[in-house]
Design a protein around this motif. Structure first.
Motif, short mmCIF file in Angstrom:
data_model
loop_
_atom_site.label_atom_id
_atom_site.label_comp_id
_atom_site.label_asym_id
_atom_site.label_seq_id
_atom_site.Cartn_x
_atom_site.Cartn_y
_atom_site.Cartn_z
N GLU A 199 0.80 -1.22 0.00
CA GLU A 199 0.00 0.00 0.00
C GLU A 199 0.84 1.28 0.00
OE1 GLU A 199 -2.78 -2.87 0.02
OE2 GLU A 199 -1.04 -2.85 1.31
N HIS A 202 -0.77 3.39 -9.42
CA HIS A 202 -1.11 2.45 -8.35
C HIS A 202 -1.84 1.21 -8.85
CE1 HIS A 202 -5.19 4.00 -8.53
NE2 HIS A 202 -5.55 3.07 -7.67
N LYS A 203 -2.73 1.34 -9.81
CA LYS A 203 -3.47 0.17 -10.30
C LYS A 203 -2.54 -0.79 -11.01
CE LYS A 203 -8.09 2.01 -10.60
NZ LYS A 203 -9.21 2.39 -11.45
N LYS A 215 -3.05 0.06 -3.20
CA LYS A 215 -4.17 0.88 -2.76
C LYS A 215 -3.62 1.93 -1.80
CE LYS A 215 -7.48 -2.75 -3.43
NZ LYS A 215 -8.00 -3.94 -2.82
N GLU A 248 -9.31 2.71 3.25
CA GLU A 248 -8.54 2.27 2.08
C GLU A 248 -9.22 2.88 0.85
OE1 GLU A 248 -8.23 -1.97 -0.14
OE2 GLU A 248 -7.87 -2.00 2.02
N GLY A 258 -9.06 4.17 -3.53
CA GLY A 258 -8.55 3.97 -4.89
C GLY A 258 -8.65 5.27 -5.67
N LEU A 281 -12.74 2.57 -0.67
CA LEU A 281 -13.04 1.19 -1.04
C LEU A 281 -13.45 0.37 0.18
CD1 LEU A 281 -9.96 0.62 -3.37
CD2 LEU A 281 -12.28 1.29 -4.03
#
Length: 143
Positions: free
Chosen positions: A34, A86-87, A92, A108, A110, A137
């Motif tokens: 993360e 990040h994706k 996340k 958390e 996105g 998320l």
């Protein structure tokens, strides 16, 4: 597990649990995949949650207090790229908000969108900044 609104007395306490830099507003966890993001009302710009009174969405300004945030000369450029990628990197965001004395975990998130804006830096010079649109998320983080 870190629970929604769980309080931490210091960045040291968060660092012991998750790893990462003790001073930067955006840092990568050294213990998990993360990215940690810290909101502080004492900054030169304002990050905020919306709709008012909820934590479902957040506008978060990128890292770097001087100069253009999209410049290779900015030593924080790579951290802004971490957010943008990040994706692709399977990461996340874990967001912590600081009140007067403590930090608390708000969830958390996105990245749903990004744009650039013009804001003054700490020297009052206009510069380009990233503005990250984040969506919650999960309220908790299970590791």
């Amino acid at each position: 597990m870190i629970q929604f609104k769980q309080r931490f007395s210091s960045r040291d306490e968060i660092n012991n649990l998750l790893g990462g830099d003790l001073r930067k507003g955006i840092t990568t966890s050294s213990k998990f995949k993360e990215i940690l993001m810290f909101m502080n009302s004492g900054e030169i710009y304002t990050d905020y949650f919306y709709p008012k009174g909820t934590y479902s969405h957040c506008l978060y300004t990128g890292i770097g207090r001087k100069g253009h945030q999209d410049s290779l000369k900015n030593n924080m450029y790579n951290l802004n790229l971490e957010v943008l990628n990040h994706k692709r990197n399977g990461k996340k965001f874990l967001i912590f908000q600081k009140d007067e004395k403590e930090y608390y975990f708000v969830g958390e998130y996105g990245l749903t969108e990004t744009h650039q804006n013009i804001q003054p830096d700490e020297l009052s010079q206009l510069r380009r900044v990233f503005v990250f649109h984040l969506t919650q998320l999960n309220e908790n983080f299970i590791f």
